[in-house]
Design a protein around this motif. Structure first.
Motif, PDB file in Angstrom:
ATOM      1  N   VAL A 168       0.842  -1.197   0.000  1.00  0.00           N
ATOM      2  CA  VAL A 168       0.000   0.000   0.000  1.00  0.00           C
ATOM      3  C   VAL A 168       0.877   1.248   0.000  1.00  0.00           C
ATOM      4  CG1 VAL A 168      -1.646   1.367   1.352  1.00  0.00           C
ATOM      5  CG2 VAL A 168      -1.990  -1.099   1.109  1.00  0.00           C
ATOM      6  N   ALA A 169       1.938   1.217   0.797  1.00  0.00           N
ATOM      7  CA  ALA A 169       2.848   2.364   0.849  1.00  0.00           C
ATOM      8  C   ALA A 169       3.487   2.613  -0.523  1.00  0.00           C
ATOM      9  CB  ALA A 169       3.916   2.132   1.913  1.00  0.00           C
ATOM     10  N   HIS A 188       4.511  14.630 -19.665  1.00  0.00           N
ATOM     11  CA  HIS A 188       5.241  13.447 -20.136  1.00  0.00           C
ATOM     12  C   HIS A 188       6.027  12.923 -18.939  1.00  0.00           C
ATOM     13  CE1 HIS A 188       4.451  14.436 -24.391  1.00  0.00           C
ATOM     14  NE2 HIS A 188       4.640  15.695 -24.011  1.00  0.00           N
ATOM     15  N   ILE A 189       5.859  11.649 -18.611  1.00  0.00           N
ATOM     16  CA  ILE A 189       6.483  11.147 -17.394  1.00  0.00           C
ATOM     17  C   ILE A 189       7.071   9.759 -17.589  1.00  0.00           C
ATOM     18  CG2 ILE A 189       4.326  10.136 -16.479  1.00  0.00           C
ATOM     19  CD1 ILE A 189       5.268  11.205 -13.689  1.00  0.00           C
ATOM     20  N   GLN A 190       8.256   9.582 -17.052  1.00  0.00           N
ATOM     21  CA  GLN A 190       8.914   8.273 -17.005  1.00  0.00           C
ATOM     22  C   GLN A 190       9.115   7.926 -15.535  1.00  0.00           C
ATOM     23  OE1 GLN A 190      12.509   8.340 -19.383  1.00  0.00           O
ATOM     24  NE2 GLN A 190      11.351   7.921 -21.250  1.00  0.00           N
ATOM     25  N   ILE A 191       8.680   6.719 -15.161  1.00  0.00           N
ATOM     26  CA  ILE A 191       8.623   6.341 -13.747  1.00  0.00           C
ATOM     27  C   ILE A 191       9.513   5.143 -13.486  1.00  0.00           C
ATOM     28  CG2 ILE A 191       7.045   5.728 -11.859  1.00  0.00           C
ATOM     29  CD1 ILE A 191       4.762   6.758 -13.790  1.00  0.00           C
ATOM     30  N   ARG A 192      10.182   5.183 -12.336  1.00  0.00           N
ATOM     31  CA  ARG A 192      10.999   4.057 -11.898  1.00  0.00           C
ATOM     32  C   ARG A 192      10.671   3.743 -10.436  1.00  0.00           C
ATOM     33  NH1 ARG A 192      14.954   7.197 -14.645  1.00  0.00           N
ATOM     34  NH2 ARG A 192      15.824   7.958 -12.670  1.00  0.00           N
ATOM     35  N   GLY A 193      10.516   2.450 -10.147  1.00  0.00           N
ATOM     36  CA  GLY A 193      10.272   2.023  -8.770  1.00  0.00           C
ATOM     37  C   GLY A 193      10.801   0.614  -8.552  1.00  0.00           C
ATOM     38  N   ASP A 194      11.071   0.270  -7.279  1.00  0.00           N
ATOM     39  CA  ASP A 194      11.615  -1.070  -7.011  1.00  0.00           C
ATOM     40  C   ASP A 194      10.544  -2.073  -6.594  1.00  0.00           C
ATOM     41  OD1 ASP A 194      11.114  -0.622  -4.238  1.00  0.00           O
ATOM     42  OD2 ASP A 194      13.081   0.272  -3.987  1.00  0.00           O
ATOM     43  N   SER A 195       9.264  -1.672  -6.693  1.00  0.00           N
ATOM     44  CA  SER A 195       8.172  -2.598  -6.404  1.00  0.00           C
ATOM     45  C   SER A 195       7.761  -3.298  -7.696  1.00  0.00           C
ATOM     46  CB  SER A 195       6.971  -1.854  -5.818  1.00  0.00           C
ATOM     47  OG  SER A 195       5.857  -2.727  -5.730  1.00  0.00           O
ATOM     48  N   LEU A 196       8.134  -4.550  -7.824  1.00  0.00           N
ATOM     49  CA  LEU A 196       7.782  -5.310  -9.021  1.00  0.00           C
ATOM     50  C   LEU A 196       6.279  -5.458  -9.131  1.00  0.00           C
ATOM     51  CD1 LEU A 196       8.981  -6.851 -11.423  1.00  0.00           C
ATOM     52  CD2 LEU A 196       8.964  -8.916 -10.003  1.00  0.00           C
ATOM     53  N   LEU A 197       5.591  -5.631  -7.993  1.00  0.00           N
ATOM     54  CA  LEU A 197       4.136  -5.796  -8.003  1.00  0.00           C
ATOM     55  C   LEU A 197       3.448  -4.560  -8.582  1.00  0.00           C
ATOM     56  CD1 LEU A 197       1.731  -7.375  -5.528  1.00  0.00           C
ATOM     57  CD2 LEU A 197       1.477  -4.928  -5.899  1.00  0.00           C
ATOM     58  N   TRP A 206       0.244  -8.038 -14.519  1.00  0.00           N
ATOM     59  CA  TRP A 206      -0.231  -8.850 -13.398  1.00  0.00           C
ATOM     60  C   TRP A 206      -1.637  -8.406 -13.020  1.00  0.00           C
ATOM     61  CZ3 TRP A 206       4.328  -9.263  -9.310  1.00  0.00           C
ATOM     62  CH2 TRP A 206       5.385  -9.985  -9.897  1.00  0.00           C
ATOM     63  N   LYS A 207      -2.455  -9.353 -12.623  1.00  0.00           N
ATOM     64  CA  LYS A 207      -3.809  -9.047 -12.162  1.00  0.00           C
ATOM     65  C   LYS A 207      -3.777  -8.560 -10.718  1.00  0.00           C
ATOM     66  CE  LYS A 207      -6.124 -12.397 -15.175  1.00  0.00           C
ATOM     67  NZ  LYS A 207      -7.030 -13.583 -15.231  1.00  0.00           N
ATOM     68  N   GLN A 208      -4.806  -7.775 -10.348  1.00  0.00           N
ATOM     69  CA  GLN A 208      -4.926  -7.316  -8.963  1.00  0.00           C
ATOM     70  C   GLN A 208      -5.861  -8.280  -8.213  1.00  0.00           C
ATOM     71  OE1 GLN A 208      -6.346  -4.788 -11.373  1.00  0.00           O
ATOM     72  NE2 GLN A 208      -4.266  -4.296 -11.985  1.00  0.00           N
ATOM     73  N   LYS A 209      -5.284  -9.221  -7.528  1.00  0.00           N
ATOM     74  CA  LYS A 209      -6.073 -10.230  -6.803  1.00  0.00           C
ATOM     75  C   LYS A 209      -6.636  -9.665  -5.506  1.00  0.00           C
ATOM     76  CE  LYS A 209      -3.401 -14.074  -8.711  1.00  0.00           C
ATOM     77  NZ  LYS A 209      -2.546 -15.263  -8.410  1.00  0.00           N
ATOM     78  N   ASN A 210      -5.937  -8.699  -4.935  1.00  0.00           N
ATOM     79  CA  ASN A 210      -6.400  -8.057  -3.705  1.00  0.00           C
ATOM     80  C   ASN A 210      -7.253  -6.841  -4.054  1.00  0.00           C
ATOM     81  OD1 ASN A 210      -5.928  -5.830  -1.556  1.00  0.00           O
ATOM     82  ND2 ASN A 210      -5.458  -7.733  -0.471  1.00  0.00           N
ATOM     83  N   GLN A 211      -8.417  -6.713  -3.404  1.00  0.00           N
ATOM     84  CA  GLN A 211      -9.331  -5.621  -3.729  1.00  0.00           C
ATOM     85  C   GLN A 211      -8.702  -4.261  -3.445  1.00  0.00           C
ATOM     86  OE1 GLN A 211     -13.133  -5.850  -1.794  1.00  0.00           O
ATOM     87  NE2 GLN A 211     -13.959  -4.051  -2.847  1.00  0.00           N
ATOM     88  N   ASN A 212      -7.954  -4.174  -2.361  1.00  0.00           N
ATOM     89  CA  ASN A 212      -7.297  -2.920  -2.020  1.00  0.00           C
ATOM     90  C   ASN A 212      -6.289  -2.525  -3.098  1.00  0.00           C
ATOM     91  OD1 ASN A 212      -6.907  -0.688  -0.438  1.00  0.00           O
ATOM     92  ND2 ASN A 212      -5.449  -1.667   0.955  1.00  0.00           N
ATOM     93  N   MET A 213      -5.523  -3.508  -3.611  1.00  0.00           N
ATOM     94  CA  MET A 213      -4.565  -3.241  -4.681  1.00  0.00           C
ATOM     95  C   MET A 213      -5.281  -2.804  -5.959  1.00  0.00           C
ATOM     96  SD  MET A 213      -1.552  -3.799  -3.341  1.00  0.00           S
ATOM     97  CE  MET A 213      -2.291  -3.132  -1.840  1.00  0.00           C
ATOM     98  N   ALA A 214      -6.423  -3.434  -6.221  1.00  0.00           N
ATOM     99  CA  ALA A 214      -7.193  -3.106  -7.419  1.00  0.00           C
ATOM    100  C   ALA A 214      -7.683  -1.663  -7.375  1.00  0.00           C
ATOM    101  CB  ALA A 214      -8.361  -4.060  -7.577  1.00  0.00           C
ATOM    102  N   MET A 215      -8.124  -1.228  -6.195  1.00  0.00           N
ATOM    103  CA  MET A 215      -8.605   0.154  -6.056  1.00  0.00           C
ATOM    104  C   MET A 215      -7.462   1.155  -6.247  1.00  0.00           C
ATOM    105  SD  MET A 215     -11.213  -0.272  -2.817  1.00  0.00           S
ATOM    106  CE  MET A 215     -11.389   1.505  -2.680  1.00  0.00           C
ATOM    107  N   LEU A 216      -6.318   0.845  -5.664  1.00  0.00           N
ATOM    108  CA  LEU A 216      -5.166   1.739  -5.806  1.00  0.00           C
ATOM    109  C   LEU A 216      -4.669   1.787  -7.245  1.00  0.00           C
ATOM    110  CD1 LEU A 216      -3.283   0.725  -2.544  1.00  0.00           C
ATOM    111  CD2 LEU A 216      -4.297   2.969  -3.019  1.00  0.00           C
ATOM    112  N   CYS A 217      -4.659   0.644  -7.914  1.00  0.00           N
ATOM    113  CA  CYS A 217      -4.232   0.598  -9.323  1.00  0.00           C
ATOM    114  C   CYS A 217      -5.195   1.394 -10.201  1.00  0.00           C
ATOM    115  CB  CYS A 217      -4.149  -0.856  -9.788  1.00  0.00           C
ATOM    116  SG  CYS A 217      -3.387  -1.050 -11.425  1.00  0.00           S
ATOM    117  N   ALA A 218      -6.494   1.329  -9.887  1.00  0.00           N
ATOM    118  CA  ALA A 218      -7.488   2.094 -10.649  1.00  0.00           C
ATOM    119  C   ALA A 218      -7.241   3.596 -10.493  1.00  0.00           C
ATOM    120  CB  ALA A 218      -8.888   1.726 -10.186  1.00  0.00           C
TER     121      ALA A 218
END
Length: 267
Positions: A168-169, A188-197, A206-218
């Motif tokens: 979540v963080a 125009h944006i290029q993004i880098r992060g160390d969270s593979l998920l 990858w699919k969002q199996k967790n509802q909380n993750m799905a909401m944040l991804c949306a």
């Protein structure tokens, strides 16, 4: 002498050159003249495509000065359809002056192209994001580094996110950086992060199996739609140390509290 269709008849008499359309009009001149034009009295053929030019010469006056037409042998050999017909040598020398106009136009296009490139560069940025959680779940923070692509500014942004998991963080850090980028006018944006998920889910790999993750991804996808170009890539943790430092500082902030530091590199 048979009359040719779509032809001019040029007769020079003394210092005056006359251009006529009909043989009938020049019969008296031919009969009384011992000095026919340099074409030997021959008609200068004009194609049907030259009829507009032909009409231009049939103005109110049928006589023009000898200095402006057929003043040299080389000019006599130029067809009526030619671009140099009827020009003196000094007039023909003006023709190359068209080139600077073309060059100037090209220069304008290059200048315009340069301005467009500068504008695009000023609207571009890179974003590094990271999230941290002590306990997972536990006190958590979100950190982001926003860099102007033209090298003018660097923003260091952090937000307290309360008691949350590390995933979540991570999402909150990405959302924090995207909101700040839009507020500052970047498109125009290029993004880098160390969270593979996070990177895989935002890219749709990858699919969002967790509802909380799905909401944040949306929420990320909603912000994504406001950018003209958007690219997110996974990087190793050691290449994301600055964003990680901001995330760890944010753990000490209350939930929803945002802090930002800006470094103006042009000073």
């Amino acid at each position: 002498m048979a009359e040719e269709k779509d032809a001019f008849y040029v007769v020079k008499k003394g210092g005056v050159v006359g251009i006529y359309k009909s043989l009938k009009d020049i019969q008296p001149l031919i009969a009384s003249s011992s000095d026919p034009c340099a074409s030997g009295g021959r008609s200068l053929g004009v194609s049907s495509s030259s009829k507009l030019l032909q009409g231009a010469f049939q103005s109110d006056t049928s006589k023009i000065s000898g200095s402006s037409l057929h003043s040299t042998n080389s000019q006599r050999q130029v067809p009526l359809g030619g671009s140099s017909f009827g020009l003196t040598s000094s007039q023909r020398q003006l023709t190359p002056e068209v080139s600077p106009l073309v060059s100037t136009n090209s220069q304008r296009q290059l200048t315009l192209g340069g301005s467009q490139a500068q504008l695009s560069n000023s609207l571009s940025c890179t974003l590094e994001f990271d999230g941290a959680s002590k306990g997972n779940p536990g006190p958590a923070g979100a950190g982001a580094i926003l860099r102007a692509a033209d090298g003018s500014k660097v923003y260091r942004i952090r937000e307290g996110v309360g008691t949350q998991t590390n995933n979540v963080a991570e999402y909150r850090a990405l959302l924090l950086g995207l909101k700040q980028a839009l507020q500052k006018g970047y498109r125009h944006i290029q993004i880098r992060g160390d969270s593979l998920l996070v990177c895989k889910q935002v890219n749709g790999e990858w699919k969002q199996k967790n509802q909380n993750m799905a909401m944040l991804c949306a929420q990320v996808n909603q912000l994504k739609a406001n950018f003209l170009s958007f690219q997110i890539n996974h990087v190793l943790r050691e290449k994301n140390s600055e964003a990680d430092a901001q995330a760890n500082l944010a753990i000490n902030l209350r939930a929803g509290q945002v802090e930002e530091d800006c470094e103006d590199l042009r000073r």
